[in-house]
Scaffold this motif. Structure first.
Motif, PDB file in Angstrom:
ATOM      1  N   VAL A  12       0.803  -1.225   0.000  1.00  0.00           N
ATOM      2  CA  VAL A  12       0.000   0.000   0.000  1.00  0.00           C
ATOM      3  C   VAL A  12       0.838   1.279   0.000  1.00  0.00           C
ATOM      4  N   MET A  13       1.894   1.327   0.827  1.00  0.00           N
ATOM      5  CA  MET A  13       2.684   2.557   0.923  1.00  0.00           C
ATOM      6  C   MET A  13       3.464   2.820  -0.364  1.00  0.00           C
ATOM      7  N   GLY A  14       4.136   1.791  -0.859  1.00  0.00           N
ATOM      8  CA  GLY A  14       4.956   1.956  -2.052  1.00  0.00           C
ATOM      9  C   GLY A  14       4.118   2.310  -3.276  1.00  0.00           C
ATOM     10  N   ARG A  33       8.919  -7.580  -5.468  1.00  0.00           N
ATOM     11  CA  ARG A  33       9.416  -8.962  -5.464  1.00  0.00           C
ATOM     12  C   ARG A  33       8.449  -9.861  -6.217  1.00  0.00           C
ATOM     13  N   PRO A  79      13.800  -7.675   5.573  1.00  0.00           N
ATOM     14  CA  PRO A  79      13.497  -7.441   4.147  1.00  0.00           C
ATOM     15  C   PRO A  79      14.238  -6.214   3.605  1.00  0.00           C
ATOM     16  N   GLY A 100      12.274   4.298   2.734  1.00  0.00           N
ATOM     17  CA  GLY A 100      11.111   5.038   3.223  1.00  0.00           C
ATOM     18  C   GLY A 100      10.336   4.278   4.280  1.00  0.00           C
ATOM     19  N   ASN A 102       9.745   2.233   8.059  1.00  0.00           N
ATOM     20  CA  ASN A 102       9.915   2.671   9.444  1.00  0.00           C
ATOM     21  C   ASN A 102      11.107   1.962  10.065  1.00  0.00           C
ATOM     22  N   ILE A 127       8.639   8.686   6.698  1.00  0.00           N
ATOM     23  CA  ILE A 127       7.477   9.140   5.920  1.00  0.00           C
ATOM     24  C   ILE A 127       6.243   8.978   6.798  1.00  0.00           C
TER      25      ILE A 127
HETATM   26  P1  NBP Z   1       4.564  -3.938   4.319  1.00  0.00           P
HETATM   27  O1  NBP Z   1       5.306  -3.459   5.489  1.00  0.00           O
HETATM   28  O2  NBP Z   1       3.391  -4.815   4.523  1.00  0.00           O
HETATM   29  O3  NBP Z   1       5.598  -4.718   3.342  1.00  0.00           O
HETATM   30  C1  NBP Z   1       5.159  -5.399   2.169  1.00  0.00           C
HETATM   31  C2  NBP Z   1       6.150  -5.222   1.047  1.00  0.00           C
HETATM   32  O4  NBP Z   1       7.442  -5.719   1.427  1.00  0.00           O
HETATM   33  C3  NBP Z   1       5.740  -5.970  -0.175  1.00  0.00           C
HETATM   34  O5  NBP Z   1       6.061  -5.202  -1.314  1.00  0.00           O
HETATM   35  C4  NBP Z   1       6.600  -7.221  -0.098  1.00  0.00           C
HETATM   36  O6  NBP Z   1       6.812  -7.837  -1.343  1.00  0.00           O
HETATM   37  C5  NBP Z   1       7.872  -6.633   0.401  1.00  0.00           C
HETATM   38  N1  NBP Z   1       8.840  -7.600   0.931  1.00  0.00           N
HETATM   39  C6  NBP Z   1       8.816  -8.359   2.056  1.00  0.00           C
HETATM   40 BR1  NBP Z   1       7.430  -8.413   3.227  1.00  0.00          BR
HETATM   41  N2  NBP Z   1       9.899  -9.107   2.225  1.00  0.00           N
HETATM   42  C7  NBP Z   1      10.668  -8.846   1.157  1.00  0.00           C
HETATM   43  C8  NBP Z   1      11.933  -9.338   0.731  1.00  0.00           C
HETATM   44  N3  NBP Z   1      12.632 -10.187   1.487  1.00  0.00           N
HETATM   45  N4  NBP Z   1      12.422  -8.883  -0.434  1.00  0.00           N
HETATM   46  C9  NBP Z   1      11.726  -7.989  -1.173  1.00  0.00           C
HETATM   47  N5  NBP Z   1      10.535  -7.485  -0.826  1.00  0.00           N
HETATM   48  C10 NBP Z   1      10.000  -7.911   0.324  1.00  0.00           C
HETATM   49  O7  NBP Z   1       4.137  -2.717   3.369  1.00  0.00           O
HETATM   50  P2  NBP Z   1       3.530  -1.266   3.759  1.00  0.00           P
HETATM   51  O8  NBP Z   1       2.455  -1.366   4.788  1.00  0.00           O
HETATM   52  O9  NBP Z   1       3.230  -0.653   2.444  1.00  0.00           O
HETATM   53  O10 NBP Z   1       4.764  -0.493   4.430  1.00  0.00           O
HETATM   54  C11 NBP Z   1       6.004  -0.313   3.779  1.00  0.00           C
HETATM   55  C12 NBP Z   1       6.955   0.375   4.726  1.00  0.00           C
HETATM   56  O11 NBP Z   1       6.436   1.659   5.038  1.00  0.00           O
HETATM   57  C13 NBP Z   1       7.149  -0.335   6.056  1.00  0.00           C
HETATM   58  O12 NBP Z   1       8.491  -0.208   6.454  1.00  0.00           O
HETATM   59  C14 NBP Z   1       6.264   0.411   7.001  1.00  0.00           C
HETATM   60  O13 NBP Z   1       6.728   0.345   8.332  1.00  0.00           O
HETATM   61  C15 NBP Z   1       6.368   1.808   6.444  1.00  0.00           C
HETATM   62  N6  NBP Z   1       5.257   2.687   6.757  1.00  0.00           N
HETATM   63  C16 NBP Z   1       3.982   2.245   6.704  1.00  0.00           C
HETATM   64  C17 NBP Z   1       2.941   3.092   6.981  1.00  0.00           C
HETATM   65  C18 NBP Z   1       1.525   2.615   6.899  1.00  0.00           C
HETATM   66  O14 NBP Z   1       0.623   3.394   7.220  1.00  0.00           O
HETATM   67  N7  NBP Z   1       1.280   1.387   6.454  1.00  0.00           N
HETATM   68  C19 NBP Z   1       3.184   4.418   7.284  1.00  0.00           C
HETATM   69  C20 NBP Z   1       4.484   4.865   7.300  1.00  0.00           C
HETATM   70  C21 NBP Z   1       5.513   3.985   7.028  1.00  0.00           C
HETATM   71  P3  NBP Z   1       5.822  -9.013  -1.849  1.00  0.00           P
HETATM   72  O15 NBP Z   1       4.676  -8.314  -2.484  1.00  0.00           O
HETATM   73  O16 NBP Z   1       6.643  -9.756  -2.835  1.00  0.00           O
HETATM   74  O17 NBP Z   1       5.426  -9.821  -0.647  1.00  0.00           O
END
Ligand code: NBP
Length: 478
Positions: A12-14, A33, A79, A100, A102, A127
């Motif tokens: 979602v974030m990316g 990935r 990751p 980007g 946490n 972020i």
């Molecule tokens: P997630 O934290 O749920 O991570 C999912 C992503 O990580 C997917 O693209 C997944 O790829 C990839 N991934 C994983 Br899991 N292991 C991997 C590996 N070994 N190699 C390559 N890719 C890998 O996603 P998010 O909620 O979008 O958050 C992303 C970051 O932003 C986090 O660090 C989070 O703490 C931070 N953040 C989140 C928020 C929020 O509101 N959610 C706010 C601010 C910051 P796949 O699709 O192949 O499984």
């Protein structure tokens, strides 16, 4: 190569960040990935701008203009290291990797050092703003080399939230882990804000005797004044919401155990290491922890407490006004503590953080966004060396004016058995800073008694020890 920036990690974030870049006219290479997520993004949102989908890491890197700029938005921890390792092997000196996620600032410091040795810039960017922020404009806190910010800054500033005066909510925070550190403290302050708001709600509910709808109205009114903020605004929305299944106030059907992902805990752990009191944030973390201990709460449920009769309606309105003052004063204290922590870390790690600029970029986009932050920006603009926000003339006057109300609210809460750890800790901190003499004199004397830890005197230079086990004469030790 056509892309100005690349985003890898399309959860979602990316995805939202990539769309934000594209919507601002940048060509964005996108990679994940699992390729299906990349295809899904292009399928659903490809029309929003210029995307270059890449199936492999090599294709992704080849799509990027030099110096290459890659934003990693994967799950924080292992990751992130895995993805950095994969891309670092494909990049050249001068390229920039932006994390980007946490990340803990200590991890960012380690990664920055490792990549610097390869000539690759590593930017740890906090972020804030959740998924909506990522899409429509987050607050961005990048840490890394000056050189990397020169190439990256305009891109990040273009997608960041804009404060009311139009300035982007993104600035170069400082070297290596500075950005992730500041993001961590942001989250810590967010915990404290949420706890204080929860305490205000509890007092309005159980002392003023207001129903959630009425409390929502009260918060809406507060939101037109000095407490104007995103968190107060959403609190009013939550309190006004009725559960569809039961017809009851939504807040009454939510289980009263608050969870946490860990950034509040990191803030407190780090503050302990730095020796900076952040009692407001600590109480907020502990309050969530207490709420989750069903076993302890169950075992203590029958313990006696005072009667909790609500106030008569005539007195309730007056009490609500006092709660607004107590909430505001406590909020000033928790922000003062948060800024102390940033200032201490900046000195410790040689980051040279502009304390006013941190307030400026939190005015929009992030969870603690508030009109109030412009006041903090102005306080540091007036005096960059301000030792505590409580010493700023404006804040000092307001908190001083609120102190009677603050004491009265805490006293009422104690008298009626409503737990207000945030309000109480903030007031205790205020009184401790004000005190001419603290009982720490006795603490230090005790330390000398049992451990010969020595003490300093108020009337002479040097360190001293009293021969407690002997004739109790005093010797000078230094
Ligand atoms: P997630 O934290 O749920 O991570 C999912 C992503 O990580 C997917 O693209 C997944 O790829 C990839 N991934 C994983 Br899991 N292991 C991997 C590996 N070994 N190699 C390559 N890719 C890998 O996603 P998010 O909620 O979008 O958050 C992303 C970051 O932003 C986090 O660090 C989070 O703490 C931070 N953040 C989140 C928020 C929020 O509101 N959610 C706010 C601010 C910051 P796949 O699709 O192949 O499984």
């Amino acid at each position: 190569a056509t892309a100005q920036i690349g985003v890898t990690g399309l959860a979602v974030m990316g995805s939202n960040l990539a769309r934000n870049f594209a919507r601002h006219g940048h060509t964005v290479a996108v990679h994940n990935r699992t390729y299906a997520k990349t295809e899904a993004l292009i399928g659903e949102h490809g029309h929003e701008g210029n995307f270059v989908p890449a199936e492999t890491a090599e294709e992704f890197v080849a799509a990027l203009q030099k110096p290459r700029r890659i934003v990693i938005m994967v799950k924080a921890g292992d990751p992130t290291d895995a993805v950095i390792g994969e891309f670092a092997a494909l990049l050249e000196p001068g390229d920039v990797i932006i994390d980007g996620g946490n990340a803990h600032f200590a991890d960012t410091r380690r990664r920055e050092k490792e990549l610097r040795e390869k000539g690759i810039h590593f930017v740890g960017a906090g972020i804030s703003g959740g998924e909506e922020g990522a899409l429509h404009g987050p607050s961005i806190m990048p840490g890394g080399s000056e050189e990397s910010y020169n190439s990256l800054g305009p891109l990040l500033e273009s997608i960041a939230a804009k404060a009311k005066d139009g300035t982007p909510c993104c600035t170069h925070i400082g070297p290596d882990g500075a950005g992730h550190f500041v993001k961590m403290v942001h989250n810590g302050i967010e915990y404290a804000d949420m706890q204080l708001i929860a305490e205000a709600y509890d007092l309005l509910r159980h002392v003023a005797g207001y129903e959630p709808q009425r409390i929502a109205e009260t918060f809406r009114t507060w939101n037109t004044g000095r407490l104007d903020s995103y968190l107060i605004e959403i609190t009013a929305e939550v309190l006004a919401h009725t559960d569809a299944a039961t017809g009851r106030p939504f807040v009454d059907v939510v289980a009263d155990g608050a969870e946490q992902k860990g950034t509040g805990r990191w803030t407190v752990q780090t503050a302990l290491d730095l020796g900076i009191p952040v009692s407001g944030i600590a109480e907020a973390v502990f309050a969530r922890s207490v709420s989750g201990h069903a076993d302890l709460r169950g075992a203590a449920r029958e313990l006696p407490g005072p009667a909790r009769e609500p106030l008569a309606p005539a007195a309730a309105g007056e009490f609500a006004a006092l709660v607004e003052e107590a909430l505001y004063a406590s909020k000033v204290v928790s922000y003062a503590q948060g800024w102390n922590m940033i200032s201490a870390a900046s000195a410790e790690y040689g980051w040279d953080i502009d304390l006013g600029a941190v307030a400026a970029i939190w005015r929009g986009g992030c969870i603690i966004r508030a009109a109030f932050l412009d006041r903090i920006r102005a306080a540091f603009a007036a005096d960059p060396q301000l030792p505590t926000l409580l010493a700023d003339k404006g804040f000092a006057a307001e908190v001083g004016k609120a102190q009677d109300a603050w004491r009265s609210v805490v006293a009422t809460a104690v008298g009626r058995g409503v737990p207000t750890p945030g309000f109480s800790a903030a007031l205790a901190y205020y009184d401790a800073l004000r005190a001419e003499r603290l009982p720490a004199a006795l603490t230090q004397a005790q330390r000398d008694f049992f451990g010969a830890h020595t003490y300093r005197r108020t009337d002479r230079e040097g360190s001293f020890h009293t021969l407690w086990g002997g004739d109790r004469s005093e010797e000078q030790t230094g």
